[in-house]
Design a protein around this motif. Structure first.
Motif, mmCIF file in Angstrom:
data_model
loop_
_atom_site.group_PDB
_atom_site.id
_atom_site.type_symbol
_atom_site.label_atom_id
_atom_site.label_comp_id
_atom_site.label_asym_id
_atom_site.label_seq_id
_atom_site.Cartn_x
_atom_site.Cartn_y
_atom_site.Cartn_z
ATOM 1 N N THR A 236 0.845 -1.185 0.000
ATOM 2 C CA THR A 236 0.000 0.000 0.000
ATOM 3 C C THR A 236 0.883 1.238 0.000
ATOM 4 O O THR A 236 2.061 1.174 0.327
ATOM 5 C CB THR A 236 -0.929 0.010 1.226
ATOM 6 O OG1 THR A 236 -0.121 0.002 2.401
ATOM 7 C CG2 THR A 236 -1.854 -1.178 1.214
ATOM 8 N N PRO B 242 -12.508 2.703 6.202
ATOM 9 C CA PRO B 242 -11.214 2.164 6.654
ATOM 10 C C PRO B 242 -11.096 0.660 6.423
ATOM 11 O O PRO B 242 -10.019 0.157 6.098
ATOM 12 C CB PRO B 242 -11.184 2.491 8.149
ATOM 13 C CG PRO B 242 -12.131 3.611 8.330
ATOM 14 C CD PRO B 242 -13.189 3.435 7.272
ATOM 15 N N GLN C 141 -5.416 4.554 -3.865
ATOM 16 C CA GLN C 141 -5.155 3.204 -3.365
ATOM 17 C C GLN C 141 -4.801 2.286 -4.528
ATOM 18 O O GLN C 141 -5.531 2.201 -5.506
ATOM 19 C CB GLN C 141 -6.352 2.634 -2.618
ATOM 20 C CG GLN C 141 -6.078 1.231 -2.109
ATOM 21 C CD GLN C 141 -6.966 0.842 -0.954
ATOM 22 O OE1 GLN C 141 -7.817 1.585 -0.551
ATOM 23 N NE2 GLN C 141 -6.745 -0.323 -0.428
ATOM 24 N N TRP D 20 -3.207 6.313 2.476
ATOM 25 C CA TRP D 20 -3.503 6.244 3.917
ATOM 26 C C TRP D 20 -3.531 7.636 4.530
ATOM 27 O O TRP D 20 -4.348 7.921 5.402
ATOM 28 C CB TRP D 20 -2.492 5.365 4.645
ATOM 29 C CG TRP D 20 -2.780 3.910 4.459
ATOM 30 C CD1 TRP D 20 -2.052 3.023 3.730
ATOM 31 C CD2 TRP D 20 -3.896 3.181 4.968
ATOM 32 N NE1 TRP D 20 -2.654 1.777 3.754
ATOM 33 C CE2 TRP D 20 -3.784 1.850 4.519
ATOM 34 C CE3 TRP D 20 -4.996 3.523 5.754
ATOM 35 C CZ2 TRP D 20 -4.712 0.873 4.841
ATOM 36 C CZ3 TRP D 20 -5.920 2.538 6.069
ATOM 37 C CH2 TRP D 20 -5.775 1.236 5.611
ATOM 38 N N MET E 96 -10.395 0.113 2.753
ATOM 39 C CA MET E 96 -9.002 0.452 2.432
ATOM 40 C C MET E 96 -8.052 -0.642 2.914
ATOM 41 O O MET E 96 -7.094 -0.984 2.234
ATOM 42 C CB MET E 96 -8.616 1.796 3.029
ATOM 43 C CG MET E 96 -9.217 2.959 2.272
ATOM 44 S SD MET E 96 -8.690 4.546 2.887
ATOM 45 C CE MET E 96 -7.051 4.647 2.203
ATOM 46 N N ALA E 97 -8.329 -1.194 4.080
ATOM 47 C CA ALA E 97 -7.471 -2.257 4.609
ATOM 48 C C ALA E 97 -7.591 -3.522 3.764
ATOM 49 O O ALA E 97 -6.594 -4.162 3.448
ATOM 50 C CB ALA E 97 -7.826 -2.545 6.060
#
Length: 146
Positions: free
Chosen positions: A3, A70, A134, A8, A73-74
C-alpha cells in the motif's frame, strides 16, 4: 501488493475531518452531531415527497460509507473488488453530500452553513482522493493443472 503512504494519509485526514466536523457548528449554531440525528424530523416530510427531506435521509448513506471506508481500504490491499467498491461508494457519497449543499443554497442563506458542514463535506472529497490513490491488487490465478 504494497500500500502507499499517500492513500492512507488522505484517508486518515478524511476520517479525522469527518469526526471533528461532528463537534463543530454545522448549520446555524447547531453542532454537526445534532444535525446528523434529525431523521425523525425529516422522515415524515420525506414520506410526503419533500425532496430536501429525502436528500437529507440519503446523507445517512454517505456517513455509512465514511464509517466503513477504513475497512475497505485495509482489505483493498488484498482484493481489487474492495478498491473498486470503495472508489464507487466514495464517489457516490461525495456527489450526494455536495448536491445537498446545492439544494440547501436554494432554500437557506449561505451564512446558515458553518465550518462543520464544510469540513464534513470536504472529508468526502479527501476520501475519494484516498480511494483513487489506493493501489489495486490483481491476484494471479494459479492453474492447478500446471
Amino acid at each position: 501488493m504494497k500500500t502507499t503512504f499517500n492513500h492512507w494519509l488522505f484517508g486518515f485526514v478524511a476520517w479525522v475531518g469527518f469526526v471533528v466536523s461532528f463537534f463543530l457548528p454545522a448549520f446555524d449554531q447547531m453542532p454537526g452531531w445534532r444535525a446528523a440525528i434529525l431523521q425523525k424530523f425529516f422522515w415524515p416530510q420525506a414520506m410526503q415527497g419533500n425532496p430536501l427531506a429525502i436528500h437529507y435521509l440519503l446523507l445517512t448513506f454517505a456517513n455509512l460509507v465514511m464509517i466503513i471506508s477504513p475497512f475497505f481500504m485495509a482489505w483493498g490491499a488484498e482484493d481489487i473488488r474492495f478498491v473498486k467498491w470503495l472508489r464507487g461508494l466514495s464517489l457516490a457519497a461525495t456527489v450526494v453530500v455536495w448536491l445537498f449543499l446545492v439544494q440547501l443554497q436554494g432554500i437557506h442563506s449561505a451564512y446558515d452553513l458553518r465550518i462543520g458542514y464544510f469540513l464534513w463535506a470536504g472529508s468526502f472529497v479527501l476520501l475519494g482522493v484516498a480511494a483513487v490513490l489506493q493501489p489495486a491488487t490483481v491476484k494471479a490465478k494459479v492453474d492447478p493443472a500446471g
